[in-house]
Design an enzyme around this catalytic site. Structure first.
Site, PDB file in Angstrom:
ATOM      1  N   VAL A 504       0.964  -0.961   0.204  1.00  0.00           N
ATOM      2  CA  VAL A 504      -0.422   0.099   0.194  1.00  0.00           C
ATOM      3  C   VAL A 504       1.052   1.172  -0.112  1.00  0.00           C
ATOM      4  CG1 VAL A 504      -2.009  -1.537   1.195  1.00  0.00           C
ATOM      5  CG2 VAL A 504      -0.130   0.081   2.475  1.00  0.00           C
ATOM      6  N   GLU A 505       0.441   2.143  -0.096  1.00  0.00           N
ATOM      7  CA  GLU A 505       1.177   4.083  -0.585  1.00  0.00           C
ATOM      8  C   GLU A 505       1.966   3.696  -1.445  1.00  0.00           C
ATOM      9  OE1 GLU A 505       0.896   6.002   3.550  1.00  0.00           O
ATOM     10  OE2 GLU A 505      -0.803   5.299   3.946  1.00  0.00           O
TER      11      GLU A 505
END
Ligand SMILES: Cc1cc2nc3c(=O)[nH]c(=O)nc-3n(C[C@H](O)[C@H](O)[C@H](O)COP(=O)(O)OP(=O)(O)OC[C@H]3O[C@@H](n4cnc5c(N)ncnc54)[C@H](O)[C@@H]3O)c2cc1C
Length: 848
Positions: A504-505
């Protein structure tokens, strides 16, 4: 003739002295980076000294004037270079979305490292952020309380955070940590935010993600920075106390890493009431908290076919707030993220209609500005939650693995005494020093209001990778105890969840290969971005300044890199103490070498460099480890240069320079370009670099010292793992380990006494189950010592137990049902403590 006479013979020869002197002079001037006009004066002087004809000197000076007199240089040289660059397509094509990403945020420490001549005073004088008394009280109060309330096994097994815990999270405003006080939030610093996530994540990953997401990129963050006053007043107080539950939807099936390619669309139209509305259709996936959300922060492409805003049809990516109960919003389904039971969901929107000015964050003025908003917020956010979670994880593993290494005995010894176990244990403990250094140094920038995207990308990528490595090492050390899941296991959830933070991110491969160096090379480089801008804008004056500045930069760094490489950095003075001085010298050397190697790659590969991700990945590694080294030096300085931390500083810095060396060797061995360039870099340059190494891996003596230190029950062990949740209850997984560890440590001296008594034949050599009793009887140990040693063996026995389930418990059907009905169920498989069975005592004692 002796060597000395030979040399003096040579130096009596004036020509040789003059040549050596001239070379020395040029190296000094180049190393110091003095301006070109001084070069011209000196070169002319040298030519004169060597008796060159005046005509030649005149021609040389005349040519130099073209470089020195700027207006002349612009119209004669720069204009041609500019044309050539354009004709060769030398500068990378930058798309609109890339440009926005590049322009979001600012540069910070990485610009110093990129410069080739880092200003160490500036790097070290960055503040070491501290919590306010109010923030500390929040950690010691609600955060501690929340951690005590959480039963991570129960959450994992029942696949649900109990309602009372969810309510506590909302009531204590955990979801509003970043919302300013005037809007009802807690208005805390980034450090506090990071500390909270660090602590909760060592208790339950599910709970930490649930707290993390509303405080990261999402409605609150976007509203605080870009919302209209009306929107802030409407939403922020309700988000702060949990009356509203937010989520943020960007990702789509076609748009993962390439988030700019989303296809969700909003179309502006005028309603019968004369107001402007937007009709949105979307299909999003992996949206955390979506199915329990009451408001969706949504990113979509906005179109204005009737040109209602007067800015054309395609307005671009826009962020809006959509109440989840709006007609057309589809929610309710969930994904199953590696069995970690936080809410992660798909969502659809079918012809969802909202009033545009009300829904678009920042109102109609911000229509089409969503991508910039996202890039700015994401860039900063990467430096907080995931580094905090990973740092907490590494610290937890440091405690757990060191405790297990002491508690667990095999072949008659605590396993931490075996060299094979020392190695991974040192890797975990060593990381705990530099992961915390990176977390805090990055927060130093963020708490000063600086949002450097390259730095936060390095923090996100490296800390999550380090956690992944540490948890693998931890699993190996704990062996079967790590594999058997249940309430006694404090490592398995982190092991399972590790890939989530990698993905993620900004997934890690992309972050490493595209963002850290790709963005860094343009953003943090003192001239590259300026050149691109000047070329795109056809700005001759700006191009002249940037291009010749760049040439000066290259020549300065070329000399600096050579001189520092030949002297191995020893000529750098004035930084650090006996522990760190050598590392400052090496960092200066690496920075100069990196700067010139980056320029060479950009110069030779130009726009193609962007696609050479194996190369850019290695450049990213050098930059990352330079940043890590800087953070470690900063930690050491700002914590008052604790001599007892020297081993950890040495370990961290040696690791950094070893990895830098590895990355440079990879760059050189795979250097691209014309044949002669490839031959040069892959041949002689690589050969010299591998002889003249910048660093080698920490040696066995150092890893032995680190693993020994972390197996001591010391203030240092506590300090290195500060900030995580350690249950006080001795029946909880980590609490049990810590209690056993501390008691066993007390008993080690007593064991020594008994071994001495065996050697002096006071006690029998033969291992007997009554040895402890005999030791007491013969006065070898006192009654108090007898109690400690008995207790430590009982605790050791209890701690090495793993959870056991009946078939029904294993299948878990009744329990899951009960949990879903929110009835209280006992989910701990084993009794709170496991007493030592009689027949096992002998075996335990036999290790003495
Ligand atoms: C548990 C979980 C929670 C999430 N929560 C949210 C949320 O709340 N809101 C939201 O909007 N999104 C969310 N996401 C989405 C997340 O941000 C994406 O998963 C992420 O952007 C990566 O996209 P992807 O998984 O499709 O991977 P892909 O983009 O398909 O990438 C696959 C691999 O290829 C690599 N790669 C791709 N392009 C390149 C390139 N040019 N160079 C080098 N490598 C490349 C990537 O690094 C990755 O390793 C979540 C995802 C998960 C799994």
């Amino acid at each position: 003739m002796g060597v000395l006479e030979m040399y003096s013979g040579i130096f009596h020869n004036h020509l040789a002295t003059a040549i050596v002197g001239t070379l020395f002079l040029f190296l000094t001037i180049g190393y110091l980076g003095l301006p070109y006009w001084l070069w011209t004066v000196l070169v002319s002087g040298v030519l004169l000294g060597f008796g060159a004809p005046i005509v030649i000197i005149g021609v040389y000076v005349a040519i130099s004037l073209f470089f020195i007199i700027k207006p002349l240089r612009q119209v004669t040289l720069s204009v041609g270079v500019m044309k050539l660059f354009k004709a060769l397509n030398f500068i990378p094509q930058i798309s609109e979305t890339e440009r926005t990403a590049l322009e979001a945020g600012v540069v910070w420490a990485e610009a110093e490292l990129f410069s080739g001549k880092p200003d160490f005073k500036k790097l070290m004088s960055q503040p070491n952020p501290q919590l306010t008394p109010e923030e500390q009280a929040f950690i010691d109060g609600p955060v501690e309380q929340l951690c005590q309330m959480i039963d991570s096994w129960k959450i994992y097994r029942s696949r649900k955070i109990p309602d009372n815990i969810m309510q506590f999270i909302k009531d204590k405003k955990f979801l509003g940590m970043i919302i300013p006080k005037e809007y009802g939030g807690l208005g805390f610093s980034n450090l506090l935010h990071s500390d909270v996530i660090q602590k909760i994540s060592t208790r339950s990953i599910t709970a930490s993600i649930t707290v993390m997401v509303p405080n990261s990129l999402g409605p609150a963050e976007l509203l605080v920075h870009y919302g209209t006053e009306e929107q802030k007043k409407k939403w922020l107080p309700r988000l702060a106390d949990g009356r509203e539950m937010p989520c943020f939807g960007l990702t789509e099936p076609q748009a993962g890493s390439d988030a700019g390619s989303i296809v969700s669309t909003g179309v502006l139209f005028k309603g019968d009431d004369g107001k402007i509305y937007v009709k949105i259709n979307w299909r999003k996936r992996w949206i955390t908290l979506a199915s329990i959300s009451s408001v969706i922060g949504l990113a979509f492409k906005l179109r204005d076919p009737e040109n209602l805003l007067g800015r054309g049809e395609d307005l671009g990516i826009t962020c809006a707030l959509i109440p989840s109960n709006t007609k057309g919003v589809v929610l309710g389904k969930r994904h199953d993220p590696l069995t970690i039971p936080f809410y992660n969901c798909p969502t659809e929107g079918n012809d969802v209609i909202v009033e545009a000015a009300e829904a678009i964050i920042g109102g109609l003025d911000n229509a089409g500005k969503g991508w910039g908003m996202l890039m700015e917020s994401l860039g900063a956010g990467r430096g907080i939650s995931l580094p905090a979670q990973s740092t907490g994880g590494v610290k937890l593993l440091t405690l757990l693995a060191s405790a297990h290494s002491t508690v667990r005995k095999q072949f008659g010894l605590s396993i931490g005494k075996f060299e094979g176990v020392e190695e991974p244990l040192a890797r975990i403990a060593g990381k705990s020093y530099f992961v915390e250094a990176m977390r805090r140094y990055t927060l130093s920038a963020l708490d000063q209001g600086i949002k450097p995207p390259v730095v936060t990308a390095m923090a996100k990528y490296n800390t999550t990778e380090w956690y992944r490595q540490a948890v693998n090492d931890g699993m190996d050390i704990l062996g079967g105890a790590a594999i058997s899941m249940g309430p006694r296991n404090a490592i398995a959830e982190g092991y399972i969840a590790a890939p989530i933070s990698i993905t993620v991110e900004g997934a890690n491969i992309l972050t490493r290969t595209l963002m850290i160096f790709g963005q860094g090379a343009l953003r943090a480089h003192p001239y590259a971005f300026k050149e691109v801008y000047a070329l795109e804008n056809n700005d001759l004056k700006a191009f002249d300044r940037a291009f010749w500045g760049h040439i000066g930069h290259i020549s300065r760094n070329l000399f600096r890199a050579k001189v520092l490489s030949w002297t191995r950095g020893w000529i750098i003075f004035g930084h650090g103490d006996s522990v760190t001085r050598r590392y400052y010298q090496k960092l200066a050397w690496v920075s100069a070498y990196f700067a010139i190697m980056a320029d060479i790659a950009m110069g030779i590969l130009g726009g193609k460099l962007k696609f050479k991700e194996k190369l850019t990945g290695r450049y990213a590694d050098v930059l990352s480890w330079m940043y890590t080294a800087t953070a470690v030096l900063h930690r050491y300085e700002s914590e008052g240069k604790r001599k007892e931390d020297a081993a950890f500083v040495h370990y961290s810095m040696q690791m950094a320079f070893h990895n830098i060396q590895k990355a440079f060797e990879g760059i050189l061995a795979n250097f691209e370009g014309p044949f002669i360039v490839r031959w040069l870099f892959r041949g002689p340059v690589l050969w010299f670099a591998s002889l003249n190494k910048m660093g080698v891996e920490p040696d066995d003596e150092l890893t032995h010292e680190i693993s020994k230190l972390i197996q001591e029950d010391s203030e240092q062990r506590q300090r290195l793992t500060q900030g995580i949740f350690i249950p006080k209850e001795k029946t909880e997984a980590l609490g049990r380990y810590e209690n056993a560890f501390k008691t066993i440590k007390q008993s080690e001296d007593i064991e020594k006494k008994m071994r001495k008594a065996v050697r002096s034949k006071i006690l029998p050599k033969k291992r007997s189950k009554d040895l402890i009793e005999l030791a007491l009887e013969k006065g070898v140990i006192t009654a108090e010592e007898h109690k400690i040693i008995k207790l430590s063996e009982e605790l050791r026995w209890d701690t090495i137990q793993v959870d056991e389930f009946t078939e029904d418990e294993f299948i878990n059907a009744t329990r899951v049902r009960a949990a879903l009905e929110d009835r209280e169920v006992r989910l701990d498989a084993s009794p709170e403590t496991t007493p030592m069975p009689k027949e096992e005592e002998e075996e335990v004692q036999s290790v003495h």
